[in-house]
Design a protein around this motif. Structure first.
Motif, PDB file in Angstrom:
ATOM      1  N   LEU A  95       3.672 -16.034  13.040  1.00 16.56           N
ATOM      2  CA  LEU A  95       3.192 -14.737  13.688  1.00 16.56           C
ATOM      3  C   LEU A  95       2.997 -14.689  15.397  1.00 16.56           C
ATOM      4  O   LEU A  95       2.427 -15.729  15.872  1.00 16.56           O
ATOM      5  CB  LEU A  95       1.892 -14.092  13.237  1.00 16.56           C
ATOM      6  N   SER A  96       3.711 -13.711  16.277  1.00 16.05           N
ATOM      7  CA  SER A  96       3.673 -13.720  17.309  1.00 16.05           C
ATOM      8  C   SER A  96       2.466 -12.742  17.879  1.00 16.05           C
ATOM      9  O   SER A  96       2.219 -12.615  19.095  1.00 16.05           O
ATOM     10  CB  SER A  96       4.977 -13.316  17.814  1.00 16.05           C
ATOM     11  N   VAL A  97       1.897 -11.877  17.045  1.00 13.74           N
ATOM     12  CA  VAL A  97       0.815 -11.197  17.173  1.00 13.74           C
ATOM     13  C   VAL A  97      -0.140 -11.206  16.117  1.00 13.74           C
ATOM     14  O   VAL A  97       0.442 -11.634  14.908  1.00 13.74           O
ATOM     15  CB  VAL A  97       1.442  -9.506  17.226  1.00 13.74           C
ATOM     16  N   ALA A  98      -1.458 -10.790  16.392  1.00  9.92           N
ATOM     17  CA  ALA A  98      -2.138 -10.943  15.177  1.00  9.92           C
ATOM     18  C   ALA A  98      -2.394  -9.683  14.188  1.00  9.92           C
ATOM     19  O   ALA A  98      -1.831  -8.663  15.079  1.00  9.92           O
ATOM     20  CB  ALA A  98      -3.770 -10.936  16.034  1.00  9.92           C
ATOM     21  N   LEU A  99      -2.409  -9.859  13.221  1.00  9.57           N
ATOM     22  CA  LEU A  99      -2.459  -8.937  12.237  1.00  9.57           C
ATOM     23  C   LEU A  99      -3.961  -8.522  11.466  1.00  9.57           C
ATOM     24  O   LEU A  99      -4.685  -9.493  11.532  1.00  9.57           O
ATOM     25  CB  LEU A  99      -1.667  -9.035  10.954  1.00  9.57           C
ATOM     26  N   VAL A 100      -4.177  -7.163  11.657  1.00 11.12           N
ATOM     27  CA  VAL A 100      -5.468  -6.890  11.413  1.00 11.12           C
ATOM     28  C   VAL A 100      -5.494  -6.238   9.485  1.00 11.12           C
ATOM     29  O   VAL A 100      -4.486  -5.831   9.147  1.00 11.12           O
ATOM     30  CB  VAL A 100      -6.119  -5.640  11.761  1.00 11.12           C
ATOM     31  N   GLU A 101      -6.623  -6.852   8.962  1.00  6.20           N
ATOM     32  CA  GLU A 101      -6.473  -6.432   7.510  1.00  6.20           C
ATOM     33  C   GLU A 101      -6.475  -5.129   7.195  1.00  6.20           C
ATOM     34  O   GLU A 101      -7.059  -4.226   7.757  1.00  6.20           O
ATOM     35  CB  GLU A 101      -7.861  -6.745   6.854  1.00  6.20           C
ATOM     36  N   ASN A 102      -5.627  -4.783   6.160  1.00  6.53           N
ATOM     37  CA  ASN A 102      -5.219  -3.437   5.558  1.00  6.53           C
ATOM     38  C   ASN A 102      -4.537  -2.459   6.589  1.00  6.53           C
ATOM     39  O   ASN A 102      -4.024  -1.445   6.167  1.00  6.53           O
ATOM     40  CB  ASN A 102      -6.503  -2.438   5.154  1.00  6.53           C
ATOM     41  N   GLU A 103      -3.909  -3.185   7.663  1.00  9.36           N
ATOM     42  CA  GLU A 103      -2.970  -2.257   8.738  1.00  9.36           C
ATOM     43  C   GLU A 103      -1.653  -2.593   8.149  1.00  9.36           C
ATOM     44  O   GLU A 103      -1.028  -3.856   8.017  1.00  9.36           O
ATOM     45  CB  GLU A 103      -3.242  -2.504   9.885  1.00  9.36           C
ATOM     46  N   PRO A 104      -0.683  -1.708   8.333  1.00  9.68           N
ATOM     47  CA  PRO A 104       0.833  -1.933   8.139  1.00  9.68           C
ATOM     48  C   PRO A 104       1.346  -2.954   8.843  1.00  9.68           C
ATOM     49  O   PRO A 104       0.808  -2.984  10.122  1.00  9.68           O
ATOM     50  CB  PRO A 104       1.419  -0.558   8.200  1.00  9.68           C
ATOM     51  N   LYS A 112       0.772  -1.192  -0.031  1.00  9.50           N
ATOM     52  CA  LYS A 112       0.160  -0.062  -0.155  1.00  9.50           C
ATOM     53  C   LYS A 112       1.045   1.066  -0.075  1.00  9.50           C
ATOM     54  O   LYS A 112       2.096   1.179   0.430  1.00  9.50           O
ATOM     55  CB  LYS A 112      -0.741   0.049   1.186  1.00  9.50           C
ATOM     56  N   SER A 113       0.365   2.457  -0.536  1.00 15.21           N
ATOM     57  CA  SER A 113       1.101   3.592  -0.469  1.00 15.21           C
ATOM     58  C   SER A 113       0.187   4.571  -0.121  1.00 15.21           C
ATOM     59  O   SER A 113      -1.236   4.617  -0.045  1.00 15.21           O
ATOM     60  CB  SER A 113       1.320   3.993  -1.964  1.00 15.21           C
ATOM     61  N   PRO A 114       0.423   5.754   0.657  1.00 17.63           N
ATOM     62  CA  PRO A 114       1.924   6.029   1.076  1.00 17.63           C
ATOM     63  C   PRO A 114       2.443   5.242   1.845  1.00 17.63           C
ATOM     64  O   PRO A 114       1.741   4.496   2.700  1.00 17.63           O
ATOM     65  CB  PRO A 114       1.834   7.382   1.315  1.00 17.63           C
ATOM     66  N   GLY A 115       3.831   5.183   1.972  1.00 13.69           N
ATOM     67  CA  GLY A 115       4.596   4.339   3.017  1.00 13.69           C
ATOM     68  C   GLY A 115       5.051   5.147   4.162  1.00 13.69           C
ATOM     69  O   GLY A 115       6.121   5.126   4.393  1.00 13.69           O
ATOM     70  N   ASP A 116       4.146   5.915   4.779  1.00 14.36           N
ATOM     71  CA  ASP A 116       4.461   6.934   5.929  1.00 14.36           C
ATOM     72  C   ASP A 116       5.107   5.967   7.249  1.00 14.36           C
ATOM     73  O   ASP A 116       6.058   6.390   7.615  1.00 14.36           O
ATOM     74  CB  ASP A 116       3.716   7.670   6.215  1.00 14.36           C
TER      75      ASP A 116
END
Length: 75
Positions: free
Chosen positions: A58-67, A38-42
């Motif tokens: 993974l040691s943590v859960a990841l949420v859709e569309n979050e960096p 995804k962009s922008p890459g801030d």
């Protein structure tokens, strides 16, 4: 001047970061099919670091569309 443009670091605004394509639980083994750019890459991990993430549990859960965050991995 351009509103919102970071004149001190223009490439940062044009860059990409890796994000989770869908919600991923703790313990999931990350594959290329789990990651989008995804962009922008801030904020987030740039795609040139993808090899550090693929095949890792993974040691943590990841949420859709979050960096993707900087991670500590399960071995």
């Amino acid at each position: 001047t351009l509103s919102g443009f970071d004149h001190n670091n223009p490439l940062r605004k044009m860059g990409h970061v890796m994000v989770a394509i869908r919600d991923l639980p703790v313990g999931h083994v990350l594959t290329r099919m789990d990651i989008a750019l995804k962009s922008p890459g801030d904020v987030g991990v740039p795609p040139n670091r993808i090899a550090e993430y693929l095949g890792r549990k993974l040691s943590v859960a990841l949420v859709e569309n979050e960096p993707l965050p900087e991670m500590k991995w399960y071995e």
